[in-house]
Write an enzyme that holds these catalytic residues in place. Structure first.
Site, PDB file in Angstrom:
ATOM      1  N   CYS A 169     -40.983 -58.473 -14.830  1.00 28.88           N
ATOM      2  CA  CYS A 169     -41.305 -57.105 -14.407  1.00 28.88           C
ATOM      3  C   CYS A 169     -40.180 -56.147 -14.742  1.00 28.88           C
ATOM      4  O   CYS A 169     -40.419 -54.929 -14.860  1.00 28.88           O
ATOM      5  CB  CYS A 169     -41.658 -57.040 -12.918  1.00 28.88           C
ATOM      6  SG  CYS A 169     -40.363 -57.600 -11.827  1.00 28.88           S
ATOM      7  N   CYS A 192      -4.439   0.947  -8.902  1.00 26.72           N
ATOM      8  CA  CYS A 192      -5.215   1.906  -9.696  1.00 26.72           C
ATOM      9  C   CYS A 192      -4.960   1.670 -11.179  1.00 26.72           C
ATOM     10  O   CYS A 192      -3.807   1.537 -11.608  1.00 26.72           O
ATOM     11  CB  CYS A 192      -4.802   3.321  -9.307  1.00 26.72           C
ATOM     12  SG  CYS A 192      -5.531   4.577 -10.363  1.00 26.72           S
ATOM     13  N   CYS A 199      -4.225  -0.303  -0.016  1.00 25.86           N
ATOM     14  CA  CYS A 199      -5.074  -1.300   0.646  1.00 25.86           C
ATOM     15  C   CYS A 199      -6.485  -0.733   0.671  1.00 25.86           C
ATOM     16  O   CYS A 199      -6.685   0.466   0.421  1.00 25.86           O
ATOM     17  CB  CYS A 199      -4.572  -1.594   2.062  1.00 25.86           C
ATOM     18  SG  CYS A 199      -4.649  -0.172   3.170  1.00 25.86           S
ATOM     19  N   CYS A 207       0.851  -1.187   0.000  1.00 23.17           N
ATOM     20  CA  CYS A 207       0.000   0.000   0.000  1.00 23.17           C
ATOM     21  C   CYS A 207       0.888   1.239   0.000  1.00 23.17           C
ATOM     22  O   CYS A 207       1.783   1.380   0.843  1.00 23.17           O
ATOM     23  CB  CYS A 207      -0.893   0.001   1.241  1.00 23.17           C
ATOM     24  SG  CYS A 207      -1.853   1.521   1.424  1.00 23.17           S
ATOM     25  N   HIS A 267     -38.575 -56.838  -7.055  1.00 20.09           N
ATOM     26  CA  HIS A 267     -39.701 -56.515  -7.923  1.00 20.09           C
ATOM     27  C   HIS A 267     -39.579 -55.089  -8.416  1.00 20.09           C
ATOM     28  O   HIS A 267     -39.258 -54.179  -7.652  1.00 20.09           O
ATOM     29  CB  HIS A 267     -41.008 -56.684  -7.132  1.00 20.09           C
ATOM     30  CG  HIS A 267     -42.224 -56.519  -7.969  1.00 20.09           C
ATOM     31  ND1 HIS A 267     -42.376 -57.143  -9.198  1.00 20.09           N
ATOM     32  CD2 HIS A 267     -43.350 -55.795  -7.774  1.00 20.09           C
ATOM     33  CE1 HIS A 267     -43.552 -56.802  -9.706  1.00 20.09           C
ATOM     34  NE2 HIS A 267     -44.158 -55.986  -8.870  1.00 20.09           N
TER      35      HIS A 267
END
Lengths: 581, 179
Positions: free
Chosen positions: A205, A79, A87, A65, A528
């Site tokens: 089935c 920027c 920061c 920073c 089944h």
């Protein structure tokens, strides 16, 4: 008891959208003119393989920073106008100087210091994605389309009604079906057409359950009821082709087996209005001739039958030069036109990020249940629910219930391949540890999900069935599992047209509705199959010859084995007329 | 606040907790940034619908498990929705397309197996080998409340005297092995 359909007041609120730029971002863009206002940033983009994009002026830079010198702040912004780094607490002060737009150096995210908010820009995101892709030197962005992928043609809906000549033709060539209009005195006519029991021919089935689901698969049903495969014409053609006069019995048996013809016969019988149970004997006979070469046909289960049957319909397709034999684009036969989708498989080198992509057609998706999820926990939850604390059981993770969505999440999550499965990386030229990830490149018209409940262990020579309950939704949105979504999240959810991302895959075509559930009860060797069908928002239980109506609670609580979903645009919602479905 | 004595250790622990704090803040910011993007771009999943489905499913299972509810699940069927009743073994009669004999629907599959020479026991019988070593996995037997006699009755009907009638056919050896 039927639940009211979940209301969708903000139905589209979660649809993909690109937010409009804030006025500061718009101003920045116009001030820094040209096609790419972020050109300066591109050389600063640093991508680690499988990692996040970062902004560094040179690779060894440690951003600090400018005001307080901190390099450890959770957010550091550079920027875009003057490259000064601040920061977050000190970024507002820098904005006073008129430089409003910044970029988070560790996350490559644009930030508007005036709005104090992250902002999003298509050009910036595109730059990040392309930098990431070229860093991994991969073609994983899918600029190379899979073979056999044709955009599904869309046809505008146009209403049609027969003119007087056509009306005469129709009345001459057809006979009204019984039960038209529905007669309250005749119970059979008040139920949807096509509801008819199937006789169990002796342990069949497994076949009946799948047939019931297919008889009510909307695009398949429409195909056969529109006479698109006329069994009489097909058999005539086959008879001529086989050359023999077809007089004696032996030759008539040699006449080509055509499962589509037998299916056509079943459709005619089941939709005829006759409600006495139908015996699909001819179909069984034909299928056994087709499936004769399956190694252990005694072990057929419903899912194996389903696959075998689709294959049987495909195989007998005319060898027409116009129609491709491969099933990839689903243009070969009705079975694949309805069920065939395309899966994408990405294998990524964990060292350099190079991704190798393959596409494979599939007619269904087989899903594993979660390994050994707590049954103890499960029963505790159940007792809570019985005491009325239903609302406390909300998230599936919280109560340990397996869900179809959970299975799909697991199916599409990146999976670390074991160190014994090192993949040869074409970039590194050696075998490296890799990540594998599946996604759906093209959704079929009808999605069949098969839950792997039967575990066969060839080593221990035994099999077992997994009875664990699986929750499945009545409405399912497949968008998060599309290749475009999976790729997008892999690249940090940037705004970009990823593979398969086009207007065709709009919101409507990724939404599916459940219409059939095949369930299995009992043991592996003495079980089944039963099918539940959803017609006009009523649920019917098809248990061989027995058709009964059930509440949706029964279906939700059932042990799903195969779930059939159809694209919502093809699904006819409930109408007042109970008979039309 | 550092304590006057134990200066070094407290400074170390201060430094390390600062370090940890920075790392934690950074991770939190990572997640916040990702979620923010997902939410703003409309990529988040519709959790409300998913939770609603889950709630309905839980509710349904409670209702179904409650014994006081009408037993829709495994009760014996009385009539179907068309007012019909059906026997446990389907009794429609039709001709076998392989051998042209009249067969009862419920016994068609085992008949066909032998008729087409596909049944395991049929094949073994023809090659005069010994009894089958394995049980054949049933493909799904109609075992439910209304079919209380599926296996036992079919065995009773195994009259192997070679005269095929409409109801009793010698499917016997190809029948269902008890698990």
């Amino acid at each position: 008891m039927t639940s009211k359909h979940p209301q969708h007041p903000n139905h589209n609120h979660h649809r993909k959208q690109i937010p409009l730029p804030c006025p500061h971002l718009s101003a920045f863009r116009s001030n820094h003119g040209g096609a790419n206002p972020f050109r300066a940033l591109q050389s600063c983009l640093r991508i680690r393989p499988l990692g996040r994009a970062a902004i560094r002026r040179d690779p060894a830079e440690v951003p600090r920073c400018a005001t307080c010198g901190s390099s450890a702040a959770s957010r550091l912004y550079a920027c875009l106008s003057c490259a000064a780094v601040s920061c977050f607490p000190h970024s507002a002060a820098h904005a006073d100087s008129g430089h409003v737009i910044a970029v988070d150096v560790d996350r490559a995210e644009l930030f508007c210091c005036a709005c104090k908010d992250q902002v999003f820009d298509r050009d910036f995101d595109a730059a990040v994605v392309l930098a990431a892709a070229s860093a991994a030197s991969s073609s994983s962005l899918g600029l190379r389309q899979p073979e056999n992928l044709r955009k599904r043609r869309r046809v505008d809906y146009r209403p049609w009604a027969p003119d007087s000549r056509e009306r005469v033709l129709v009345s001459r060539g057809s006979v009204p079906l019984p039960g038209n209009p529905p007669d309250p005195a005749d119970p059979a006519s008040c139920f949807p057409r096509g509801l008819r029991g199937l006789n169990n021919l002796g342990n069949t089935c497994f076949m009946n359950s799948v047939l019931q689901a297919l008889l009510h698969t909307p695009p398949l049903r429409n195909f056969f009821l529109s006479d698109r495969h006329n069994r009489f014409l097909c058999q005539q053609k086959n008879g001529r082709k086989s050359g023999s006069g077809g007089g004696d019995g032996k030759n008539s048996m040699l006449r080509r087996i055509c499962l589509a013809c037998d299916l056509d016969a079943i459709f005619s019988a089941v939709f005829s209005g006759d409600r006495t149970p139908y015996s699909p004997a001819k179909f069984l006979y034909s299928w056994w001739q087709h499936a004769a070469n399956l190694a252990s046909y005694e072990q057929q289960d419903a899912h194996e039958f389903f696959i075998s049957m689709l294959d049987g319909i495909h195989e007998k397709v005319e060898q027409d030069q116009r129609k491709p034999r491969s099933q990839g684009n689903g243009e070969c036969c009705i079975a694949h036109r309805v069920f065939s989708g395309i899966l994408r498989s990405d294998v990524t080198c964990t060292v350099c990020g190079f991704t190798s992509t393959t596409y494979d057609p599939c007619v269904d998706i087989s899903l594993d249940l979660e390994p050994g999820q707590g049954t103890a926990r499960h029963s505790t939850t159940k007792s809570h629910a019985c005491n009325g604390e239903i609302d406390s059981v909300l998230s599936s993770q919280g109560c340990g219930i397996s869900t179809l969505i959970g299975c799909l999440d697991r199916f599409t999550r990146p999976e670390k391949l074991g160190s014994d499965q090192k993949f040869f990386c074409q970039h590194c030229k050696v075998r490296q540890e890799s990540l594998k990830q599946m996604s759906i490149r093209k959704l079929p018209l009808v999605s069949c999900f098969h839950i792997k409940r039967f575990e066969h262990s060839p080593i221990r020579k035994m099999s077992r069935k997994v009875d664990r309950y699986l929750q499945f939704p009545f409405s399912l949105d497949m968008a998060p599992y599309l290749s475009s979504s999976i790729l997008r999240s892999r690249f940090g959810n940037r705004i970009f047209n990823f593979d398969g991302d086009d207007s065709e895959t709009s919101a409507e075509s990724s939404e599916f509705e459940l219409f059939a559930v095949v369930t299995h009860t009992g043991r592996l060797d003495a079980g089944h199959y039963v099918t539940y069908l959803r017609l006009n928002n009523h649920w019917y239980k098809c248990d061989d010859a027995w058709i009964t109506q059930v509440s949706e609670n029964i279906v939700r609580a059932a042990q799903g084995y195969m779930m059939f979903y159809v694209q919502k645009i093809l699904y006819y919602k409930a109408s007042e007329n109970l008979v039309s479905s | 606040m550092s304590v006057p004595n134990d200066d070094n250790t407290s400074r170390h622990s201060q430094l390390s907790s600062h370090c940890f704090g920075d790392l934690l803040d950074s991770i939190i910011a990572d997640i916040a940034s990702e979620c923010h993007r997902i939410a703003r771009l409309g990529l988040d999943r519709n959790l409300e619908d998913e939770e609603e489905e889950l709630r309905l499913s839980t509710q349904a299972r409670v209702r179904v498990a409650d014994p006081s509810n009408s037993g829709e699940t495994n009760s014996k069927y009385v009539v179907d929705i068309f007012g019909q009743t059906h026997p446990a073994v389907a009794n429609e009669i039709f001709d076998c397309m392989n051998c042209k004999r009249s067969i009862m629907a419920g016994r068609f599959a085992p008949h066909l197996e032998k008729c087409m020479g596909k049944g395991r026991k049929a094949r073994l019988k023809s090659t005069r080998s010994g009894t089958a070593a394995q049980n054949r996995q049933a493909r799904g037997s109609p075992v439910s409340a209304y079919a209380s006699y599926s296996n036992s009755t079919t065995n009773v009907n195994r009259v192997a005297n070679g005269t095929p009638g409409p109801a009793a056919d010698e499917y016997g050896e190809g029948g269902f092995d008890e698990p």
